[in-house]
Design a protein around this motif. Sequence first.
Motif: not given
Length: 630
Positions: A240-243, A247-250, A291-295, A380-381
């Motif tokens: 669950a911490e991969f996104p 994605v967000l950490n940067g 959108i790519q992450v959600e896909s 957090l991750w």
Amino acid sequence: MEAIDGEEHARDTDPVALPDGGINELQDVGQEENLKGQMEEFLGPHSEYNEEEEERKYYRRKRLGVIKNVLAASVGAMIVYSVYMGLLQMQLILHYDMTYREVKYSNLGLEDIDRKMLMGINVTPIIGLLYTPVLIRFLGTKWMMFLASGIYALFVSTNYWERYYTLVPSAVAIGVAIVPLWASLGNYITRMAQQYYEYVNYKEEHVQEQKKLPKGVCHRYIIIFQSLFHIIFHLSLVFAEFPMRLVLNGCLQKTSHILFNVKACGAGVSGLIPGFNTTVLSKLPSSMLLIQVESVLMGFAFLAMIIFLVLCGAAYRPTEEIDLRSIGWGNIFQLPFKHLRDYRLRLLCPFFFYSGFEALFAISGISLTYGVCILGLDKLWLLILVYGLSCSVFSSLSLCILRLPRWLCLVSGAAVHFVLLVTLMVFSLKRAPDESYEQYLGPLLVIIVLWGLGTALNKTGLSILLSMLYAEEKERLDFVFTIYHWCQAIAIFIVYLWSHLPMRAKISILLVTLLIATYCYLVMERRLAREVRPRLPRIPRPRHKVKGYRYLEEDNSDESDSGGSEEENREDDEHVLEEMGAEGREERGQDGGARGADSPIARRRGAGGHLQNRDDANVNGEEGEGREGL
């Protein structure tokens, strides 16, 4: 005269002449005997065929199928929760950032939508006790897991178009599906352990006759399968911490900016992180990237649905599922409440509540109020990933119940959490904006690892304990696991409500609940050691509406517990008819007669009476014909 003599000489010297076709008839007889011999050789028992060996191979394939079912259910649940928690975490962080809300959706009010979405997820399971057993019995255990995974996939799909009318209804749907999903999973793993025992001991008489299993015979497989399930499932916290990490950490701001107004951390604060900055993103992730992450997440959600649908086998035989539904929907609705008469469940309820408290406290309390508040949002991750790994690895410790007393698992987990809660109660930190707090990373990781140890022993131990207590009562498993996860859902709702309380008040509630839960559990074990019989509600015998040939037989092969004598069965049927007496007295007409005819005894008596009447008619007819002849 010479001609006559020549014929007599020829008759004497020639061999006996056969009539036309005689030779062909002899050949046909030989061919028939040859074909008959070949058919006997083909259809007869082969010398190389070993029936016992083939039976052994058949049940070995069945055992491998059970292991496949356990792995498929574990991986499917792990994927579902990896997708759900990963997307929810990313969504809440994005919607919390004020810049993202203003630029992306301006006046849409995403923060208010998030509050209502979390309320839908946490409040709806409170009524789960009312509908969960009915859903499981109506759909079946496997199809309930498949439907629940589809609801989680629906939640992922609504994030393509973030609006009030998409996010909130899907969140409410997830709240509806949480308790049925977990009750089905607990029931499914326990049933697989029972089936594995049956396939290992297929020569036993009670297995061949489908009688109730002897007490304790499948506990070994329950411990192994439940431990395997939790080892795999807790990896969902890791994936669950991969996104978040990729994605967000940067895109996050520096820690000094995010925590600039935070003055205190730990036990001395109220709420989650008072003073946390409302702008946590330094740059907004592109819409195409989201959108790519959600896909990708949507693809994994569909993969979980396919795993449940294709790889998971049925938990019950078709005839057993018919019996489970045939006790009446009103009885199915009432039985979860009636099972609370059992002192074992009543004494375990405090542990059920604590299990819900501590799971959410690890995420919202330790990870946020202690971890993020001290180290920053970019760590957090790491904290949650280490927590998930710890839960997964230490879930294997529950295998020690194979050799050690079972109370050791839950009591050890409670002892670890008690020490950690006392430590967290006294740990408080005054924060300065310009100082670095990286030196606290090691101690916080140790705390989160130890908390994962306690969580693993708690979750796995409770599932094993419930399965062992009701291992021989397979018709009660869905009710028992429904009560367990319903209590957990109420506890999670309470944690959602107390988010603004002081941290020391939260820890005090956890400590009191933990002490009460441990005491009640030890009382339960003491009563079991003294062989105090629990008060179990009687489950009515199935009332089949089908008039098929299967239910007209005297020995009903569909009954899960056919070990009782005929007198006991007759008493049970009469007891059922007495319970239905109120309705029967109101409708004594044709409906009452039809209901009476649906019981097994009435059908057997009716069939016997019909045959007797038919014999009497035949006798009377023969007597009448005799009189007419006279």
